[in-house]
Design a protein around this motif. Structure first.
Motif, PDB file in Angstrom:
ATOM      1  N   VAL A   1       0.963  -1.377   0.087  1.00 35.16           N
ATOM      2  CA  VAL A   1      -0.048   0.132  -0.115  1.00 35.16           C
ATOM      3  C   VAL A   1       0.807   1.167   0.013  1.00 35.16           C
ATOM      4  O   VAL A   1       0.830   2.285  -0.727  1.00 35.16           O
ATOM      5  CB  VAL A   1      -0.952   0.058   1.317  1.00 35.16           C
ATOM      6  CG1 VAL A   1      -1.845   1.254   1.283  1.00 35.16           C
ATOM      7  CG2 VAL A   1      -1.799  -0.987   1.151  1.00 35.16           C
TER       8      VAL A   1
ATOM      9  N   GLU B   1       0.446   4.004  -2.971  1.00 34.29           N
ATOM     10  CA  GLU B   1       0.260   5.293  -2.604  1.00 34.29           C
ATOM     11  C   GLU B   1       1.253   6.392  -3.228  1.00 34.29           C
ATOM     12  O   GLU B   1       0.979   7.394  -3.475  1.00 34.29           O
ATOM     13  CB  GLU B   1      -0.039   5.644  -1.186  1.00 34.29           C
ATOM     14  CG  GLU B   1      -1.355   4.860  -0.743  1.00 34.29           C
ATOM     15  CD  GLU B   1      -2.471   5.233  -1.089  1.00 34.29           C
ATOM     16  OE1 GLU B   1      -2.704   6.377  -1.325  1.00 34.29           O
ATOM     17  OE2 GLU B   1      -3.411   4.483  -1.775  1.00 34.29           O
TER      18      GLU B   1
ATOM     19  N   HIS C   1      -9.707   7.593  -3.114  1.00 34.89           N
ATOM     20  CA  HIS C   1     -10.174   6.052  -3.132  1.00 34.89           C
ATOM     21  C   HIS C   1     -11.541   5.828  -3.313  1.00 34.89           C
ATOM     22  O   HIS C   1     -11.977   5.129  -3.965  1.00 34.89           O
ATOM     23  CB  HIS C   1      -9.178   5.019  -2.135  1.00 34.89           C
ATOM     24  CG  HIS C   1      -7.804   4.786  -2.513  1.00 34.89           C
ATOM     25  ND1 HIS C   1      -7.467   4.373  -3.492  1.00 34.89           N
ATOM     26  CD2 HIS C   1      -6.902   5.171  -1.851  1.00 34.89           C
ATOM     27  CE1 HIS C   1      -6.188   4.188  -3.781  1.00 34.89           C
ATOM     28  NE2 HIS C   1      -5.625   4.902  -2.474  1.00 34.89           N
TER      29      HIS C   1
ATOM     30  N   LEU D   1      -8.288  -1.319  -3.719  1.00 35.54           N
ATOM     31  CA  LEU D   1      -7.100  -1.109  -2.730  1.00 35.54           C
ATOM     32  C   LEU D   1      -7.129  -2.325  -1.438  1.00 35.54           C
ATOM     33  O   LEU D   1      -6.261  -2.865  -0.981  1.00 35.54           O
ATOM     34  CB  LEU D   1      -7.325   0.172  -1.889  1.00 35.54           C
ATOM     35  CG  LEU D   1      -6.521   0.470  -0.736  1.00 35.54           C
ATOM     36  CD1 LEU D   1      -4.996   0.595  -0.876  1.00 35.54           C
ATOM     37  CD2 LEU D   1      -7.074   1.939   0.188  1.00 35.54           C
ATOM     38  N   HIS D   2      -8.543  -2.512  -1.032  1.00 32.15           N
ATOM     39  CA  HIS D   2      -8.999  -3.489  -0.254  1.00 32.15           C
ATOM     40  C   HIS D   2      -8.751  -4.858  -0.431  1.00 32.15           C
ATOM     41  O   HIS D   2      -8.526  -5.730   0.187  1.00 32.15           O
ATOM     42  CB  HIS D   2     -10.096  -2.984   0.766  1.00 32.15           C
ATOM     43  CG  HIS D   2     -10.066  -2.052   1.456  1.00 32.15           C
ATOM     44  ND1 HIS D   2      -9.066  -1.603   2.377  1.00 32.15           N
ATOM     45  CD2 HIS D   2     -10.690  -0.681   1.315  1.00 32.15           C
ATOM     46  CE1 HIS D   2      -8.939  -0.513   2.995  1.00 32.15           C
ATOM     47  NE2 HIS D   2     -10.267   0.120   2.261  1.00 32.15           N
TER      48      HIS D   2
ATOM     49  N   GLN E   1      -5.026  -5.248  -0.334  1.00 38.17           N
ATOM     50  CA  GLN E   1      -4.774  -5.428   1.113  1.00 38.17           C
ATOM     51  C   GLN E   1      -6.080  -5.511   1.917  1.00 38.17           C
ATOM     52  O   GLN E   1      -6.311  -4.486   2.443  1.00 38.17           O
ATOM     53  CB  GLN E   1      -4.006  -4.169   1.628  1.00 38.17           C
ATOM     54  CG  GLN E   1      -3.436  -4.143   3.226  1.00 38.17           C
ATOM     55  CD  GLN E   1      -2.841  -5.447   3.701  1.00 38.17           C
ATOM     56  OE1 GLN E   1      -3.659  -6.330   4.272  1.00 38.17           O
ATOM     57  NE2 GLN E   1      -1.594  -5.372   3.664  1.00 38.17           N
TER      58      GLN E   1
ATOM     59  N   ALA F   1      -3.871  -1.410   5.731  1.00 36.09           N
ATOM     60  CA  ALA F   1      -3.998  -0.515   4.476  1.00 36.09           C
ATOM     61  C   ALA F   1      -4.008   1.024   4.942  1.00 36.09           C
ATOM     62  O   ALA F   1      -3.615   1.921   4.293  1.00 36.09           O
ATOM     63  CB  ALA F   1      -5.394  -0.773   3.516  1.00 36.09           C
TER      64      ALA F   1
ATOM     65  N   GLN G   1      -1.181   4.060   4.168  1.00 36.94           N
ATOM     66  CA  GLN G   1      -1.544   5.221   3.510  1.00 36.94           C
ATOM     67  C   GLN G   1      -0.961   6.388   4.567  1.00 36.94           C
ATOM     68  O   GLN G   1      -0.354   7.355   3.955  1.00 36.94           O
ATOM     69  CB  GLN G   1      -3.346   5.274   3.455  1.00 36.94           C
ATOM     70  CG  GLN G   1      -3.871   4.815   2.402  1.00 36.94           C
ATOM     71  CD  GLN G   1      -5.248   4.959   2.413  1.00 36.94           C
ATOM     72  OE1 GLN G   1      -5.656   4.868   3.629  1.00 36.94           O
ATOM     73  NE2 GLN G   1      -5.770   5.241   1.170  1.00 36.94           N
TER      74      GLN G   1
END
Length: 200
Positions: free
Chosen positions: A4, A8, A59, A68-69, A72, A78, A82
């Motif tokens: 992540v 990012e 997001h 994203l999820h 992760q 996550a 970030q």
């Protein structure tokens, strides 16, 4: 968390709008640092907050939160990724734009701001994880800063942005207060990240 963090950072440093925004903040920060260390500290603090808010909330707005999820599934990891990404970006912007503060003979002010700016970046990510809408968050924070902290608190009460401003000037007690506000926001974010993301 590391994946992540990498994604990012990649997203923030490859999107043209993000890169241009960061360059503008550094350039304006160099000017502000030459004019006034207070103006510089406010700029880099607000810049770190904005980067954390926009990077986190996008997001949901751009419908990439599901991806994203999926990458992760552990949502707290996550969130930690970030936080780490936007702390690094905020620190880099503050350090680069603060060269004129250092050149002006105020290394203590530069150091104090570099301690406070990462906390502001964390505050930005945490509040964005709770609110999820950049416009609502920016309007709410602007109203809060002007009316609650400015008019009612007269920038003297231990409220978040006032505590950041005093903490970035080297006041350890104010920085501790701001860390407390950030911790509260992180607790809220730790709960909020488990909300459903398909309905937003």
């Amino acid at each position: 968390m590391t994946a992540v963090l990498r994604s990012e950072l990649y997203r923030a440093l490859t999107l043209r709008s993000s890169v241009v925004s960061l360059i503008v903040v550094v350039a304006v920060g160099l000017l502000f640092g030459w004019l006034s260390p207070d103006m510089w500290a406010l700029l880099v603090g607000l810049g770190a907050y904005a980067v954390g808010v926009v990077g986190t909330a996008q997001h949901v707005q751009h419908r990439t939160a599901v991806l994203l999820h999926l990458g992760q599934p552990h949502r707290l990891r996550a969130l930690a990724g970030q936080v780490a990404a936007y702390v690094l970006i905020g620190l880099a912007v503050a350090a680069l734009s603060g060269v004129t503060v250092l050149a002006g003979g105020e290394p203590d002010r530069w150091t104090a701001a570099l301690v406070a700016v990462p906390v502001m970046a964390v505050f930005g990510v945490a509040t964005a994880a709770v609110v999820r809408r950049t416009t609502w968050l920016f309007l709410g924070c602007a109203g809060w800063f002007v009316f609650v902290e400015g008019l009612l608190g007269r920038l003297k009460q231990p409220l978040p942005f006032t505590a950041f401003l005093d903490g970035s000037a080297g006041d350890g007690r104010s920085l501790a207060v701001f860390v407390g506000w950030t911790t509260l926001a992180l607790v809220g974010a730790a709960v909020a990240v488990h909300r459903d993301i398909t309905g937003d």
